[in-house]
Design an enzyme around this catalytic site. Sequence first.
Site, mmCIF file in Angstrom:
data_model
loop_
_atom_site.group_PDB
_atom_site.id
_atom_site.type_symbol
_atom_site.label_atom_id
_atom_site.label_comp_id
_atom_site.label_asym_id
_atom_site.label_seq_id
_atom_site.Cartn_x
_atom_site.Cartn_y
_atom_site.Cartn_z
ATOM 1 N N SER A 153 -7.140 -18.278 -109.680
ATOM 2 C CA SER A 153 -6.006 -17.591 -109.074
ATOM 3 C C SER A 153 -5.516 -18.304 -107.830
ATOM 4 C CB SER A 153 -6.400 -16.150 -108.709
ATOM 5 O OG SER A 153 -7.201 -16.128 -107.546
ATOM 6 N N GLY A 154 -4.392 -17.791 -107.324
ATOM 7 C CA GLY A 154 -3.800 -18.332 -106.111
ATOM 8 C C GLY A 154 -4.205 -17.587 -104.865
ATOM 9 N N ASP A 155 -5.192 -16.696 -104.976
ATOM 10 C CA ASP A 155 -5.674 -15.970 -103.803
ATOM 11 C C ASP A 155 -7.121 -15.566 -104.067
ATOM 12 O OD1 ASP A 155 -5.739 -14.523 -101.339
ATOM 13 O OD2 ASP A 155 -3.601 -14.111 -101.531
ATOM 14 N N ASP A 156 -7.632 -14.623 -103.301
ATOM 15 C CA ASP A 156 -9.031 -14.234 -103.436
ATOM 16 C C ASP A 156 -9.335 -13.762 -104.861
ATOM 17 O OD1 ASP A 156 -9.407 -14.630 -100.641
ATOM 18 O OD2 ASP A 156 -8.567 -12.636 -100.274
#
Length: 488
Positions: free
Chosen positions: A267-270
């Site tokens: 993913s592009g975050d946590d």
Amino acid sequence: MPMEELCKNPIKAHPVKMTFLVLVLAAAAAALMGEVEGRKVRILEDNGIEYGAISCRAHTASITDFGGVGDGETSNTKAFKAAVERLSQYAGDGGAQLYVPAGRWLTGSFNLTSHFTLFLHQDAVLLASQDLNEWPVIEPLPSYGHGRDTSGGRYISLIFGTNLTDVVITGNNGTIDGQGDRWWQLFHQNKLKYTRPYLIEIMYSSGIQISNLTLLNSPAWNVHPVYSSNVLIQGITIIAPVRSPNTDGINPDSCTNVRIEDCYIISGDDCVAVKSGWDEYGIRFGWPTKQLVIRRLTCVSPTSAVIALGSEMSGGIEDVRAEDIVAVDSESGVRIKTGIGRGGYVKDIYVRRMTMHTMKWAFWMTGDYGSHADENYDPHALPVIQGINYRDMVVENATMAARLEGISGDTFTGICISNVTISLAAKAKKQPWTCTDVEGITSNVTPPPCSLLPDQGAEKITTCRFPEDNIPIDAVELKKCSYQFSHA
């Protein structure tokens, strides 16, 4: 989904070493082929499927019974709404399951009902509509008091439910595709009127299972249980480009008794972000996240954390147990994100048996995160961070071992790190540990930690605590449920 398509965006966006590629492909292959126990769905000889769920249903129907068309072009929003409304009448009579057969089912947002199962065939794809008119706008969450993208309301999630009991969203690895690119562009262009929708959000509910699905390209967060309890999230594959904004994987938010296991997230975050409200709104709402288990998670997130605690944690976070985690090419393994004005607490956190490959930091604690909901936060609301336990970990190719930054006058206490070996990258920072305003101990940690975390020495080996008791969600066992195909 073809393996080359699975890996195309992450790898092109962020080239990495062969170790990363091999591990990601192995994780993805395991997810897609159903090798994990929680993912097993048995095809029956009499044209049916047997699968595991917290509840089986007495009544069944297919989306085609309500006029659904799986051509990828026809809107099925009305069909899904009609199906759920009709099947809700069976809530007191054994419940109902809605089957989504093979096809590409374009739809806007729809709500679920209690005592209900949504089951996706392995070749079924729910495609999120690109028509903004199919995304109603609702108020911000009361524990946030503010939209995360804008100051106003928020677009409702693709699959949504509130005040529900006994809900299952599952399949034999069917797909939900958020088609998030348009939303990401609107975000980057600062053209959003409201906060972006999530793929799945369940509010004020209990007895929730989300399992055996592939989630692609969410507009923002993927799975968001909030103000809920007794939640099982199992066997989920989540994939988004590693540069997509705020595409967090799983965000338990003001929830109690949650189990997340056997999930694979790029993913592009946590990958998992544990939350409980934002600044003065979260403090006033006062609903913590507690009794959370995270196990057998594989994560790739070059710009964010594998497990993040916060930054919205103003209602408190406690009793989080994470084990058997694999992190690949991620910014940090475990990160605590907070700051002045947050209030709340993060305490009794336990992490063990974590393997990390190619990391910026193994551990990161931030007491200066900022990012406030508005200017009305209380500058005297200081967070309490205590009882943080990390043990039995191996880290390869790390730029730094740890960056631990408490708050002046509000020291982070009770930090314990034991039996951890961190191998630094060839171009690692000269100082592997940076520590300010933290207190704790270490034992058998390489490279040697900072002076604020003194090593106990060979004569006083310490093993950081990990609870051996079970929380109630661990006692939940899945029943064998079935669906007989009567529709092609």
